[in-house]
Scaffold this motif. Structure first.
Motif, mmCIF file in Angstrom:
data_model
loop_
_atom_site.group_PDB
_atom_site.id
_atom_site.type_symbol
_atom_site.label_atom_id
_atom_site.label_comp_id
_atom_site.label_asym_id
_atom_site.label_seq_id
_atom_site.Cartn_x
_atom_site.Cartn_y
_atom_site.Cartn_z
ATOM 1 N N THR A 23 0.824 -1.206 0.000
ATOM 2 C CA THR A 23 0.000 0.000 0.000
ATOM 3 C C THR A 23 0.860 1.259 0.000
ATOM 4 O O THR A 23 0.561 2.240 -0.708
ATOM 5 N N ALA A 24 1.941 1.251 0.784
ATOM 6 C CA ALA A 24 2.832 2.419 0.846
ATOM 7 C C ALA A 24 3.477 2.687 -0.508
ATOM 8 O O ALA A 24 3.553 3.847 -0.948
ATOM 9 N N PHE A 25 3.931 1.648 -1.184
ATOM 10 C CA PHE A 25 4.542 1.842 -2.503
ATOM 11 C C PHE A 25 3.514 2.326 -3.527
ATOM 12 O O PHE A 25 3.806 3.209 -4.342
ATOM 13 N N ALA A 26 2.312 1.756 -3.483
ATOM 14 C CA ALA A 26 1.271 2.188 -4.418
ATOM 15 C C ALA A 26 0.914 3.651 -4.180
ATOM 16 O O ALA A 26 0.689 4.408 -5.135
ATOM 17 N N ARG A 27 0.874 4.058 -2.928
ATOM 18 C CA ARG A 27 0.580 5.461 -2.592
ATOM 19 C C ARG A 27 1.592 6.414 -3.210
ATOM 20 O O ARG A 27 1.257 7.533 -3.610
ATOM 21 N N GLU A 28 2.852 5.948 -3.324
ATOM 22 C CA GLU A 28 3.914 6.778 -3.888
ATOM 23 C C GLU A 28 4.031 6.648 -5.406
ATOM 24 O O GLU A 28 4.939 7.210 -6.007
ATOM 25 N N GLY A 29 3.131 5.885 -6.016
ATOM 26 C CA GLY A 29 3.078 5.823 -7.470
ATOM 27 C C GLY A 29 3.840 4.689 -8.119
ATOM 28 O O GLY A 29 3.920 4.628 -9.357
ATOM 29 N N ALA A 30 4.418 3.781 -7.324
ATOM 30 C CA ALA A 30 5.134 2.647 -7.896
ATOM 31 C C ALA A 30 4.158 1.649 -8.517
ATOM 32 O O ALA A 30 2.975 1.607 -8.161
ATOM 33 N N ARG A 31 4.655 0.859 -9.438
ATOM 34 C CA ARG A 31 3.916 -0.307 -9.902
ATOM 35 C C ARG A 31 4.272 -1.457 -8.964
ATOM 36 O O ARG A 31 5.455 -1.690 -8.691
#
Length: 253
Positions: A23-31
């Motif tokens: 969730t943290a990575f998705a929040r920052e725009g990562a795939r």
């Protein structure tokens, strides 16, 4: 490489801490590749909630061929190689000190189960993804450890020994992969409030641990996940082979 340019594989991300990291990575725009073994429903629900830059893929991290297939499927989905690995997968385990196996009776098979997931799993995902990282001259590998090998307040023999072995692999892998632009680090938490694994922990233990920390509370999965982002970010580009403890200051290096 900025986080929003990265393709991130989080093992054991169908629930608990892994879900918070994804969730943290998705929040920052990562795939984000949400890897799961048996938590299909929760993993797919999480992927749906995080949007079309995430995908849930099943693979047992102890199975090298399954991991190879996962990496190839992720490459096809996101039109590029995995740049970042967070190895979080955990053998079935409950943090309940009253119900733990004692040294006099714990079987070797319990150690083997944890070593398979923590150590063999880490080796499998690194070997599958590192060649493409080497071609990019960029890679971030982040292994999830524990503060228990620094301060074994509860002697979970099998879990702690496997995570200590993973720290050793983290440091030797850092030496091998560093010349290829790949960093390898570990982040070690303590008791987290609350994951599937820590749900069996008595409430009194949470309160006791909170009272021992300078910050006065037990670290949450979301707080821990934010620290993972640091090792994936450009701000950690000169850091490798390290173990960062994230437990509210309970253990101090």
């Amino acid at each position: 490489m900025l986080i929003n340019e990265q393709i991130v594989l989080v093992t054991g991300a169908g629930r608990g801490l892994g879900a918070a990291i994804a969730t943290a990575f998705a929040r920052e725009g990562a795939r984000v590749v949400i890897n799961y073994n048996r938590s299909a429903e929760t993993a797919r629900r999480l992927a749906d909630s995080l949007g079309d830059r995430t995908i849930a893929l099943q693979a047992d991290v102890t199975d090298r061929e399954a991991i190879n297939r996962l990496v190839e499927e992720a490459n096809q989905k996101f039109y590029g190689p995995i740049t970042t690995i967070v190895h979080n997968a955990l053998s079935d385990f409950k943090f309940n000190g009253d119900d733990r196996q004692r040294l006099q009776s714990i079987p070797w098979t319990d150690f083997g189960a944890h070593l398979d997931v923590s150590l063999r799993g880490a080796l499998n995902v690194m070997q599958a993804a590192a060649p493409a990282m080497s071609k990019l001259k960029f890679g971030r590998i982040i292994n999830i450890g524990t503060n228990l090998f620094q301060n074994p307040v509860v002697p979970y023999h099998d879990y702690t020994a496997a995570k200590a072995a993973l720290l050793a692999l983290t440091r030797t892998a850092a030496a091998d992969l560093g010349p290829h632009g790949i960093t390898v680090n570990m982040i070690s938490g303590g008791l987290l409030r609350t994951t599937d694994a820590s749900a069996a922990t008595p409430e009194a233990v949470f309160d006791f641990v909170a009272g021992l920390t300078p910050l006065g509370h037990v670290t949450t999965p979301a707080e821990f996940a934010d620290s993972v982002l640091f090792f994936a970010s450009p701000w950690s580009r000169a850091v490798t082979g390290q173990n960062l403890i994230v437990d509210g200051g309970l253990v101090r290096n």
